[in-house]
Motif scaffolding. Structure first.
Motif, short mmCIF file in Angstrom:
data_model
loop_
_atom_site.label_atom_id
_atom_site.label_comp_id
_atom_site.label_asym_id
_atom_site.label_seq_id
_atom_site.Cartn_x
_atom_site.Cartn_y
_atom_site.Cartn_z
N SER A 3 0.80 -1.21 0.00
CA SER A 3 0.00 0.00 0.00
C SER A 3 0.83 1.26 0.00
CB SER A 3 -0.94 0.00 1.20
OG SER A 3 -0.21 -0.08 2.39
N TYR A 180 -1.61 -6.26 5.26
CA TYR A 180 -2.93 -5.73 5.58
C TYR A 180 -3.33 -6.05 7.01
CZ TYR A 180 -7.76 -4.28 4.79
OH TYR A 180 -8.96 -3.63 4.87
N PHE A 294 -11.00 -0.96 1.56
CA PHE A 294 -11.07 -2.30 0.96
C PHE A 294 -11.94 -3.24 1.78
CE2 PHE A 294 -7.14 -2.61 -2.01
CZ PHE A 294 -7.37 -1.32 -2.46
N GLU A 337 -13.00 -3.87 -10.63
CA GLU A 337 -12.29 -3.19 -9.55
C GLU A 337 -12.42 -3.98 -8.25
OE1 GLU A 337 -10.45 -0.74 -10.26
OE2 GLU A 337 -11.25 0.02 -12.15
N ARG A 340 -10.13 -7.06 -8.18
CA ARG A 340 -8.72 -6.73 -7.89
C ARG A 340 -8.52 -6.52 -6.40
NH1 ARG A 340 -7.87 -1.76 -9.91
NH2 ARG A 340 -5.61 -1.97 -9.75
N MET A 341 -9.48 -5.86 -5.73
CA MET A 341 -9.35 -5.64 -4.29
C MET A 341 -9.45 -6.96 -3.53
SD MET A 341 -11.33 -2.04 -3.51
CE MET A 341 -12.72 -2.25 -4.64
N TYR A 344 -6.24 -8.84 -3.70
CA TYR A 344 -5.27 -8.25 -2.77
C TYR A 344 -5.54 -8.73 -1.35
CZ TYR A 344 -2.94 -4.77 0.13
OH TYR A 344 -2.17 -4.16 1.09
N VAL A 437 -5.06 -0.19 -6.77
CA VAL A 437 -4.95 -1.40 -5.97
C VAL A 437 -3.53 -1.95 -6.10
CG1 VAL A 437 -5.84 -3.73 -5.59
CG2 VAL A 437 -7.39 -1.90 -6.35
#
Length: 447
Positions: A3, A180, A294, A337, A340-341, A344, A437
């Motif tokens: 990030s 995360y 997220f 979108e 993709r999150m 992650y 992302v």
């Protein structure tokens, strides 16, 4: 890449006006001077930390009572009443420990980074005041190890305070692995005790046995800065902003299809559309807005007049979370979108329990297939079933956030879901990504 590699945001100012009479608070010094506050700047503005009422505090209440009267809640995401955390630690026997959570592992958030950059002593004041209130002799400040400039900035601030012998407790900085879930409170405690920076799901709770088996208070950096202002100005002053049930201001990172992405300080209760407008507005009306980051939830444009409070967002399945608003343009595919999150989030799980090892990767894979228009007939029912199994089953709340994100996308982008399932991916799914992302690469180390 993680990030920290995302493009930096520029801070902006929510100007005082009829709907915001209190103006800015945490960022007042920045907006007055346009530069980060040194210790001299900080002391000229606020004076020394009011460890007792006789040292200049505007409230005669002990700090825990003052924070309770102010109604301060945590700004890290959970929104837990801060006074209850203080009281739970203070009630334990033995010397306590305070931990400042400045990890900010939410990829779309920059609020804590910016606050520490421009007002580090406000955060440190709050940490030291909390330590005195609960009977702690040490404050551990946890930062991500890949943000070296942030570490240097805060190290300089700590050195300034040591030279003046300002604080009655020790301040120690730590650079932790950046993943995360490494910002979860038990992850910090586990790492400070010599283990990996991964959540610990079993009791005892940190307020019972945390760092070195001592009662431990873990608070987000922004929360502690608010605590310092309450100690300086009193609970009545704090309640001049926000709503009666959710008082005060909060920092929000605004990004996406916005003219001037940045960090804003807003009163709780400010409508989402007002916040977007004060970040320069959108070149085109957004299709949807991701609220909370997220681990948050998508809201359609029809709900953008909703006030930024937990009670107003809860019926919509959303919450302020980490203080993030991401505006999605009509030219983007919400399913792509979201996929993709989710990829992650799956890569950054701790892999310690079934929901993270099996469920979250399964949801991410199904969502990727849905976004690509390569779905089999059973995908949607399987995806809904898997998403429904994630919450309340993990060692931490990481799977819960991923489930909330996935479920909200299926609801808000229902028309796209139907097209992707029956006619293949929509044209916008093949365009370059809109949201920043980070690549879904697992952390290299947890130690």
């Amino acid at each position: 890449m993680n990030s920290s590699a995302a493009a930096p945001f520029t801070p902006h100012h929510l100007a005082p006006g009829p709907c915001d009479p209190a103006g800015t608070r945490l960022l007042a010094g920045w907006h007055a001077t346009g530069r980060p506050a040194t210790l001299t700047d900080h002391l000229n503005r606020y004076g020394p930390p009011p460890f007792a009422p006789s040292t200049g505090s505007r409230t005669s209440l002990p700090l825990v009572e003052a924070v309770a009267a102010a109604g301060l809640t945590g700004r890290g995401g959970a929104g837990f009443p801060t006074a209850r955390k203080l009281g739970a630690v203070a009630a334990r026997r033995g010397r306590c420990v305070v931990v400042v959570n400045a990890m900010e592992s939410e990829p779309a958030s920059r609020k804590d980074q910016f606050l520490i950059a421009v007002a580090p002593h406000l955060v440190l004041d709050g940490a030291v005041l909390a330590a005195v209130a609960v009977g702690a002799d040490t404050v551990h400040v946890c930062l991500p190890r890949d943000r070296t400039s942030q570490y240097r900035q805060l190290s300089t601030a700590v050195d300034e305070r040591r030279r003046t012998r300002l604080d009655p407790v020790r301040l120690r900085l730590h650079a932790l692995p950046h993943a995360y879930v490494s910002s979860e409170s038990t992850s910090l405690v586990r790492w400070l005790n010599g283990g990996p920076a991964r959540p610990r799901g079993s009791p005892p709770h940190t307020h019972e046995q945390g760092v070195a088996r001592r009662p431990t208070l873990v608070n987000n950096a922004e929360t502690l800065a608010h605590l310092a202002l309450i100690a300086h100005h009193g609970p009545e002053w704090f309640r001049q902003a926000g709503t009666p049930d959710e008082p005060g201001t909060t920092l929000v990172t605004v990004s996406g299809c916005i003219a001037a992405p940045g960090v804003l300080e807003v009163s709780l209760g400010t409508p989402l559309t007002t916040i977007l407008c004060r970040a320069g507005g959108a070149p085109e009306p957004p299709r949807a807005v991701l609220v909370g980051g997220f681990a948050g939830a998508w809201l359609p444009a029809a709900h953008l007049h909703t006030p930024l409070t937990r009670c107003d967002l809860a019926p919509l399945g959303a919450a302020p979370g980490a203080g993030v608003l991401i505006a999605l343009p009509h030219s983007a595919c919400g399913l792509t979108e979201t996929a993709r999150m989710l990829a992650y989030l799956a890569a950054h799980s701790a892999r310690q329990c079934g929901p993270c090892r099996l469920g979250l990767p399964g949801v991410a894979e199904d969502f990727t297939a849905l976004a690509a228009g390569q779905a089999d007939p059973a995908l949607l029912s399987r995806l809904r079933r898997r998403t429904g199994l994630l919450p309340d089953r993990g060692a931490c709340r990481h799977p819960d956030g991923a489930a909330r994100l996935a479920a909200s996308a299926l609801h808000v982008f229902a028309d796209d879901v139907d097209q992707h399932l029956t006619r293949g991916a929509c044209p916008t799914a093949h365009r370059p990504p809109h949201l920043p992302v980070p690549p879904a690469t697992p952390p290299e180390t947890w130690r």
